[in-house]
Structure formats: structure tokens, C-alpha cells
Design a protein around this motif. Structure first.
Motif, short mmCIF file in Angstrom:
data_model
loop_
_atom_site.label_atom_id
_atom_site.label_comp_id
_atom_site.label_asym_id
_atom_site.label_seq_id
_atom_site.Cartn_x
_atom_site.Cartn_y
_atom_site.Cartn_z
N ALA A 109 59.45 39.03 -5.05
CA ALA A 109 60.20 37.78 -5.24
C ALA A 109 59.28 36.55 -5.25
O ALA A 109 59.51 35.61 -6.00
CB ALA A 109 61.25 37.64 -4.14
N GLY A 110 58.23 36.58 -4.42
CA GLY A 110 57.33 35.42 -4.34
C GLY A 110 56.59 35.19 -5.65
O GLY A 110 56.44 34.05 -6.11
N LEU A 154 57.56 36.29 -8.65
CA LEU A 154 58.53 35.91 -9.68
C LEU A 154 58.85 34.42 -9.58
O LEU A 154 58.96 33.71 -10.58
CB LEU A 154 59.80 36.76 -9.52
N ASN A 155 58.99 33.96 -8.34
CA ASN A 155 59.27 32.54 -8.09
C ASN A 155 58.20 31.64 -8.73
O ASN A 155 58.52 30.66 -9.42
CB ASN A 155 59.32 32.32 -6.57
N ILE A 186 58.44 31.76 -12.64
CA ILE A 186 59.57 31.00 -13.21
C ILE A 186 59.29 29.49 -13.13
O ILE A 186 59.56 28.74 -14.07
CB ILE A 186 60.89 31.36 -12.47
N GLY A 236 65.55 29.13 -3.42
CA GLY A 236 64.65 30.07 -2.75
C GLY A 236 64.29 31.26 -3.61
O GLY A 236 65.01 31.61 -4.55
N ALA A 237 63.15 31.88 -3.25
CA ALA A 237 62.60 32.98 -4.04
C ALA A 237 63.52 34.21 -4.06
O ALA A 237 63.65 34.88 -5.09
CB ALA A 237 61.23 33.37 -3.50
N GLY A 238 64.19 34.47 -2.95
CA GLY A 238 65.06 35.64 -2.87
C GLY A 238 66.23 35.53 -3.82
O GLY A 238 66.61 36.49 -4.50
N LEU A 293 66.39 33.57 -6.51
CA LEU A 293 65.89 33.58 -7.88
C LEU A 293 65.63 35.01 -8.35
O LEU A 293 65.95 35.39 -9.48
CB LEU A 293 64.60 32.75 -7.97
N ASN A 294 65.07 35.81 -7.44
CA ASN A 294 64.80 37.23 -7.73
C ASN A 294 66.07 37.96 -8.15
O ASN A 294 66.09 38.68 -9.16
CB ASN A 294 64.21 37.86 -6.45
N ILE A 319 67.30 36.72 -11.67
CA ILE A 319 66.50 37.23 -12.80
C ILE A 319 66.81 38.71 -13.05
O ILE A 319 66.96 39.15 -14.20
CB ILE A 319 65.00 37.02 -12.53
N PRO A 355 64.43 28.33 -17.62
CA PRO A 355 64.36 27.88 -16.23
C PRO A 355 64.09 26.38 -16.15
O PRO A 355 63.36 25.84 -16.97
CB PRO A 355 63.19 28.68 -15.66
N ILE A 365 66.34 25.93 -8.42
CA ILE A 365 65.98 26.32 -9.79
C ILE A 365 67.23 26.79 -10.49
O ILE A 365 67.99 27.60 -9.95
CB ILE A 365 64.88 27.41 -9.79
N LEU A 406 68.89 28.39 -14.02
CA LEU A 406 68.55 29.21 -15.18
C LEU A 406 69.68 29.04 -16.18
O LEU A 406 70.83 29.41 -15.89
CB LEU A 406 68.43 30.68 -14.77
#
Lengths: 87, 87
Positions: free
Chosen positions: A36-37, A39-40, A43, B35-37, B39-40, B43, B64, B79, B81
């Protein structure tokens, strides 16, 4: 297709610069991320790169996809982002 | 534009179903993540939804972008999308 490997510690601004350069040269690029990190950061880099290439009339978007890669003999599922230009 | 809020605990398969439904109806949808989680998961949902709509000849991609939102009086950078269809 050129492949940019992005990690959780990659700086989005720097990745964006590389991304914009490849897009200008080849019109398309693949980004590869694991976790996830990473990918963040990838993006964020695309969002930033949109600003770099937009003044040249280039409008980029991305297509996310799953991909299997092998690291040290172990299979992992990575996410790749195929970045293309609308024009 | 319809907005789908995605969190780190959202199930990508379920989000993909919702995404595909809105794309079929309206042709476009916005996903919002913090947050990254989150966004993961968003996606992954797009990658899965591509498989749901592809048999109907719909090819989706995402754009994005950064966006500022307020949660409990605090400003956060989220973020978003924007998911669109090529046809």
C-alpha cells in the motif's frame, strides 16, 4: 514498455519527473508497486506528473492491474499502473 | 458526479461491484480515499471492476488527483480517483 519500480520510500516528486520524461518520449510507461505504501507514492506521482505534462497538452491517466512477481523465490502479487496519454 | 468513499477496511470486490454499477449508469464516478490503506483498496477495486465491465466493451481508467477535505474541523489531503470509461 519502460517500467518504473516505485517503493514506499520513493519521493513522489522525483518519480513524477521520471514519469513525465518517459511519457514525453514514449507516450506510455508502466509503474510497478508492492504494498500500500508504494502504491500510495506511485499514485501521488501520477497526480503530480499530470501537472508537469498538462501545459504541453498531454493528459495522462492510469490503468491499474494485478501482476504476479517473484522476489527471492517467493510469489507476490504486485499492482502495476499502466500510464498512458489521452492524445 | 457520484462519489464513492473508500476506506482501508472496504472490500475491493464489493467496491468494484458498486463502481461497475455506477459506470454502467453514468459513465463516470469519483472515488475518495484518505491514507495509503484506503487508496490501496480503491485501486484494487478499479482493477477488479475492469473485469466486470470489459465483457460489455467498457474500458475504464482512472485519473488521480489531490483534494482537500475537512474532517472534524481539521483539514486533510485526500486522494480522489476519477474513474471514466474510454468508450
Amino acid at each position: 514498455m519502460e517500467v518504473l519500480k516505485v517503493s514506499a520510500s520513493s519521493k513522489p516528486g522525483l518519480v513524477a519527473g521520471a514519469l513525465a520524461a518517459v511519457i514525453r518520449e514514449e507516450g506510455t510507461v508502466e509503474m510497478q508497486t508492492i504494498g500500500a505504501g508504494a502504491l500510495n507514492q506511485a499514485i501521488k506521482a501520477i497526480a503530480i506528473a499530470r501537472g508537469f505534462v498538462a501545459p504541453s497538452g498531454i493528459d495522462i491517466y492510469c490503468i491499474p492491474a494485478f501482476t504476479d512477481i517473484e522476489i527471492g523465490g517467493e510469489k507476490r502479487t504486485a499492482i502495476k499502473l499502466i500510464v498512458e496519454s489521452k492524445k
